[in-house]
Design an enzyme around this catalytic site. Sequence first.
Site, PDB file in Angstrom:
ATOM      1  N   THR A 346     -60.967 -56.741 -94.886  1.00 32.04           N
ATOM      2  CA  THR A 346     -61.683 -56.788 -96.158  1.00 32.04           C
ATOM      3  C   THR A 346     -62.689 -57.942 -96.111  1.00 32.04           C
ATOM      4  O   THR A 346     -62.366 -59.066 -95.728  1.00 32.04           O
ATOM      5  CB  THR A 346     -60.714 -56.924 -97.347  1.00 32.04           C
ATOM      6  OG1 THR A 346     -61.503 -57.122 -98.532  1.00 32.04           O
ATOM      7  CG2 THR A 346     -59.748 -58.086 -97.184  1.00 32.04           C
ATOM      8  N   HIS A 398     -43.996 -61.041 -93.932  1.00 28.90           N
ATOM      9  CA  HIS A 398     -43.070 -61.972 -93.278  1.00 28.90           C
ATOM     10  C   HIS A 398     -41.741 -61.325 -92.915  1.00 28.90           C
ATOM     11  O   HIS A 398     -40.912 -61.930 -92.250  1.00 28.90           O
ATOM     12  CB  HIS A 398     -42.839 -63.201 -94.159  1.00 28.90           C
ATOM     13  CG  HIS A 398     -42.570 -64.455 -93.364  1.00 28.90           C
ATOM     14  ND1 HIS A 398     -41.671 -64.515 -92.339  1.00 28.90           N
ATOM     15  CD2 HIS A 398     -43.106 -65.700 -93.466  1.00 28.90           C
ATOM     16  CE1 HIS A 398     -41.650 -65.726 -91.818  1.00 28.90           C
ATOM     17  NE2 HIS A 398     -42.504 -66.465 -92.491  1.00 28.90           N
TER      18      HIS A 398
END
Lengths: 423, 327, 327
Positions: A346, A398
């Site tokens: 992005t 994560h």
Amino acid sequence: MATPVIMPQLGESVVEGTVLRWLKQPGETVAEFEPLLEVSTDKVDSEVPSPASGVVLQILVPTGQTVRAGTVLAWIGAAGEALGGEEAPAVSPAPAEAPAAPTASPLTPGRNRDLGFISPVVARLAREHNLDLRQIKGTGEGGRITKKDVLRYLERQPTPTPETPAAWETPGEGDLFRPTEDVPSAAPSAPPPAEAKERLIPLTPMRQKIAERLSYSARTIPHVTTVMEADLKRVVAHYTAHKPLFARDGVNLTYTAYFALAAVAALRAYPLLNASWTEEGIRVYETINLGIAVSLGDEGLVVPVIRQAEGLSLLGMARAINDLAARARGRRLTPDDLQGGTFTITNHGVGGSLFATPIILPPQCAILGVGKITPRPVVIEDAIAIRPMVYLSLTFDHRILDGAVADAFLSKIVQTLQTWPEA
Amino acid sequence: MMLSEQQQVDMFWYMLLARRLDERAWILHRQGKIAFHISGIGQEAAQVGAAFAVRKGEDWVVPYYRDLALMLYLGYTPREFMLSLMGKREEPSSGGRQMPSHWSLRRANVVSHSAPVATQTPHAVGIALAITMRREDKVVLTTIGEGATSQGEWYEAVNWAAIHRLPVIFMVENNHYAISEPIEKQMAVEGAAAKACGLGLEGIAVDGTDALAVYDVVARAVEKARRGEGPTLIEARMYRLTPHSSDDDDRSYRSRDEVEAHKRRDPLLRMRQHLEAQGWLGAERLQALEAEIKALVDAAVNEATQAPYPAPEEAAGPLFCSEVTHA
Amino acid sequence: MPEMTLVEAIRQAMDEEMARDERVFIVGEDVGKRGGVFRATLGLYEKYGPERVIDSPLAEASIVGVGIGAALYGMRPICEIQFADFIFPAFNQIVNEAARMCYRSNGEWCVPLVIRAPYGGGIGGGLYHSQSVEAFFAHVPGLKVVIPSNPYDAKGLLKSAVRDPNPVLFLEPKKGYRLLRGEVPTEDYVVPIGPARVTRPGRDISLFAYGMMHYYALQAAEMVAAEGIEVEVVDLRTLAPVDRTTILESVRKTGKALIVHEDNLTGGYGAEIAALIAEEAFEALDAPVRRLCGPDVPGVPFSHPMQDWFMPNAPKIAAALRALAAY
């Protein structure tokens, strides 16, 4: 007033059904409760009785199509009754990756028994706009359908955009069988307080889709963002030299292509970032389908996908980006363009943002944000130089990745950019 | 113009270096290590004689493919020759794009030439035209085989130079054969020099196996040209001791006896005997030269063998120059 | 801004370039006192003298070959071939030497050369004063081919050609020498070699043309506009390297393409454009790519009715446009 035929929810956890067979065709009469079509779900197959007596006015979902429960499948009404007074009620969020069903089977150019000669551009337009060419009158030689004929036809149609769901994606009003008498309207929304100084902006399908998808992402994925900077001196030199050369081949070279290529290189080195979290394990993809976020201004954001990006050169990447961006802005993306991404880039820097914490698009596990490219003073071997610098922000899942791997990946992108070959 | 002992020994050095390199190329070809070789054996004397008469690095040279000895004098190195035979990337004439012996050496003012013969002769004239336009006192030496003087472009070029009195030395290395065709099939006159009077310039024939004789004739032509008195056509007569190229079998068109007879008039032999007679080249000195040259040739072959090939995609260019960096 | 003819614009370009850069000179048959058989160099001999406006021998190969040599030495020659029909003796020098020099020397030698020639028919010239030759040359990598269609472009493109470090073949539509008039700035300007120009925007058909045919193309577009057919006319201007982007953009917009040239149909330059469009814009096509060209006969005949049969013109182009529009 015509009556909609709704896809039933056959079973508690069932969300969609497939039309197996229409027992009545448009123009035929049907009595209330008479079997109208057969549907199938993964739990059960069943006949669907007609919700009303009358004539089948229009069938919206053909045989073989799978739609969500609650979708309008057809309309029953009086003979000769005109449809169009039935506005689709306020839409609830369309599924993030709903498979779009073309009305016509894919058309290749050539001689067609019914339609005459179909030229390449007519075939392409039919494909892109999901057209039934039988609806279009041909004014070309031998009565063939010309490009002009197709364009004129399209000008007269309300143009469906990928963000506006096709007719059968519009759910019905909730009740399975619609008796002929009026049903109670949907739960009334709370009226605004008399003194409120505010306004209510209705949610567009795109806005709802974005809200749904990103909320889900924020809720389920533990997001961590790591930021590094890159010196783009060599990239800028290469870009400056190659932009006119690429333009000669009709390709607009942008910096995005460089970031895309660097991301691909890093994904090949660290495939764990080209993966999805599942309960059974981490699914690592061999192919890199690179999503490139494209802003549509006030309307919102789409993320079309460059498939098999690992096989592209700079020219190929630039060309693919040109194509997707143009089609995105021209509202000509197909559902296929929006599916199957394994990693996303992005470009938040275009608006001036230096670095950011972008949100991962599930089921991906990472997203790379590219900030604004600004000339900054940097220290190079005890001297100060002005270099075009950019911050790269990598948000990662994560559950799958720890900081070390994520940083190694991001470092690899930085290194690829900083050691870009000579122009 | 008398050449000193050192200069004459140097002449022999270049002839010998050319000869040993050339012989090694034949060996490499017959060993299957290189694809192609086109030889200058038997023509060294004329080339070196002419070379010594021009100003190295100042005058311009437009040679043809047998001119290895000439090129070596102008600064082309044995390593560079081996690189070109093997089609290696650093080969200076073309980066591996051209066949070997298609010379080009910008640093030595040697212009790139092609394979269609005699196309280089008008180029030489154009260079000479530009030299006069710039009022410089350089000359252009251009060589060619006698067969190629049948080409229209050769006549056009010589004609042009004669009309405008341009500083060109047209040297024809008449080695008697154009592939398989002897000179009698190439021209009705006795030799290329005889064509000169029909074109309006001086034509001189000289023994091409005598380096000093060639030097003499070319040096005078060079001085004449530098004085602005126009071009000269020089025909150096010699004999092609090898087949046309590594692809040619000369047994089909000439007898071994003929070749043997000419081997006895090998220009290297002639020069060696001359230097020996002068007391300038004893057996020891000759041995030392041969050893030195062998070491150079061996080193050249080794280095070239190790050198990298061009990357395949380098073949995609260069199509166009972005700017003119020479001259 | 003064109005002038095509040939005047060409002359002015040469005059200005010669004034601007002393390395520029003109060479060709009758270019000197005669001022060129088409008066393209009228007055330049008087202005710049015989050293810079050179009457050559009647030998096209050496006109170009000598030009190449001069360019190798750093000059900027403009070589005139009197009629494109006579360019073939120079074909060897243009194609084998000028075009390949940069590539074969790996960029060490450049040939900043312009070759100018009047081409095309419709002037009662018969087989040998009417030929189009662009197809032979646009095929050769390393050579640029430019064809102006109007005085403004002619001056600007010729200036670009003179300044280009590469060989440029500049073909001038001789029928338009005095027929084509237009406004031309007197000051220095260049039109870059490469980009095509959309001279008339339109929606329905892309019409590609160059040289004299562009003039007729505009007329034909005007004729059919009254019938509701909106033709987009594209003046190609540079045939090599061709402006693929403009061509493809236009076809993607209109979906129909017509290519016009006066050269013979088969293997003519239009075939290349047609192939390009079919390969790269297939999905934009709403009709077959068509070409309107000179017929496949060995030349433009002399007698008027036969010449008219050969030459494309505005009514013929309009008819082809109508047929394509109706498809």
